[in-house]
Design a protein around this motif. Structure first.
Motif, PDB file in Angstrom:
ATOM      1  N   THR A  55       0.845  -1.192   0.000  1.00 52.85           N
ATOM      2  CA  THR A  55       0.000   0.000   0.000  1.00 52.85           C
ATOM      3  C   THR A  55       0.882   1.244   0.000  1.00 52.85           C
ATOM      4  O   THR A  55       1.844   1.340   0.771  1.00 52.85           O
ATOM      5  CB  THR A  55      -0.938   0.003   1.228  1.00 52.85           C
ATOM      6  OG1 THR A  55      -1.697  -1.207   1.211  1.00 52.85           O
ATOM      7  CG2 THR A  55      -1.891   1.182   1.191  1.00 52.85           C
ATOM      8  N   ARG A  78      -3.192   3.789  -2.715  1.00 57.28           N
ATOM      9  CA  ARG A  78      -3.536   2.590  -3.482  1.00 57.28           C
ATOM     10  C   ARG A  78      -2.836   1.376  -2.899  1.00 57.28           C
ATOM     11  O   ARG A  78      -1.672   1.435  -2.512  1.00 57.28           O
ATOM     12  CB  ARG A  78      -3.095   2.719  -4.944  1.00 57.28           C
ATOM     13  CG  ARG A  78      -3.844   3.758  -5.726  1.00 57.28           C
ATOM     14  CD  ARG A  78      -5.237   3.246  -6.072  1.00 57.28           C
ATOM     15  NE  ARG A  78      -5.929   4.168  -6.930  1.00 57.28           N
ATOM     16  CZ  ARG A  78      -6.837   5.041  -6.525  1.00 57.28           C
ATOM     17  NH1 ARG A  78      -7.149   5.123  -5.256  1.00 57.28           N
ATOM     18  NH2 ARG A  78      -7.443   5.831  -7.383  1.00 57.28           N
ATOM     19  N   THR A  79      -3.566   0.274  -2.867  1.00 60.19           N
ATOM     20  CA  THR A  79      -2.977  -1.020  -2.555  1.00 60.19           C
ATOM     21  C   THR A  79      -2.775  -1.723  -3.880  1.00 60.19           C
ATOM     22  O   THR A  79      -3.717  -1.850  -4.674  1.00 60.19           O
ATOM     23  CB  THR A  79      -3.902  -1.847  -1.634  1.00 60.19           C
ATOM     24  OG1 THR A  79      -4.088  -1.118  -0.415  1.00 60.19           O
ATOM     25  CG2 THR A  79      -3.291  -3.206  -1.322  1.00 60.19           C
TER      26      THR A  79
END
Length: 161
Positions: A55, A78-79
């Motif tokens: 992440t 964002r992962t």
């Protein structure tokens, strides 16, 4: 290439093997991005700040970028998606951390404008010096021109004092 390896070793001595030889083309050294995002990361305009397993907070490195870059809807967290069966390595967190550190150093030291100027000059000379069907000594070209950029930076810094 030796200079690049020495710089990488200053950040993390374990990453040179991750980006050398055939390892440069492995999934751990890859991200799938849009063309504009690819340009932004390759020019150290954005960075991935590691905040957890796979992440990242993705943000502009400089808060004062021109309005067209500020509209990039950043920052965003964002992962990264992993392969369902985990048979493909995710991008290397160590490499992304180093990229982020270099981007911040370039911004804080104001070296990025010298590098932008260098690559602009390199692009102009590329048509004259490098032919697409011939291997060129780009590493020698980069090393000699970076030395000139750093001399110029030192001269400008001295004039500000």
């Amino acid at each position: 290439m030796q200079m690049a390896h020495r710089i990488l070793n200053m950040f993390n001595p374990t990453v040179v093997p991750l980006s050398s030889g055939t390892n440069i083309d492995r999934p751990m050294n890859a991200l799938t991005m849009t063309r504009p995002a690819c340009w932004l990361i390759s020019h150290f305009k954005i960075a991935f700040e590691h905040i957890g397993p796979h992440t990242y907070k993705i943000d502009l490195v400089r808060p004062d970028y021109p309005p067209d870059l500020q509209r990039a809807e950043l920052p965003v967290t964002r992962t990264l998606d992993l392969a369902p069966d985990h048979n493909i390595d995710p991008p290397s967190a160590d490499l992304l951390k180093i990229h982020s550190a270099i981007a911040k150093i370039l911004y804080l030291s104001d070296a990025s404008r010298f590098i932008d100027r260098f690559f602009g000059a390199m692009g102009e000379m590329e048509a004259r010096l490098f032919k697409p069907d011939v291997t060129s000594r780009i590493d020698e070209y980069v090393a000699s021109n970076l030395a000139g950029c750093f001399e110029e930076m030192s001269t400008e810094e001295e004039s500000r004092i």
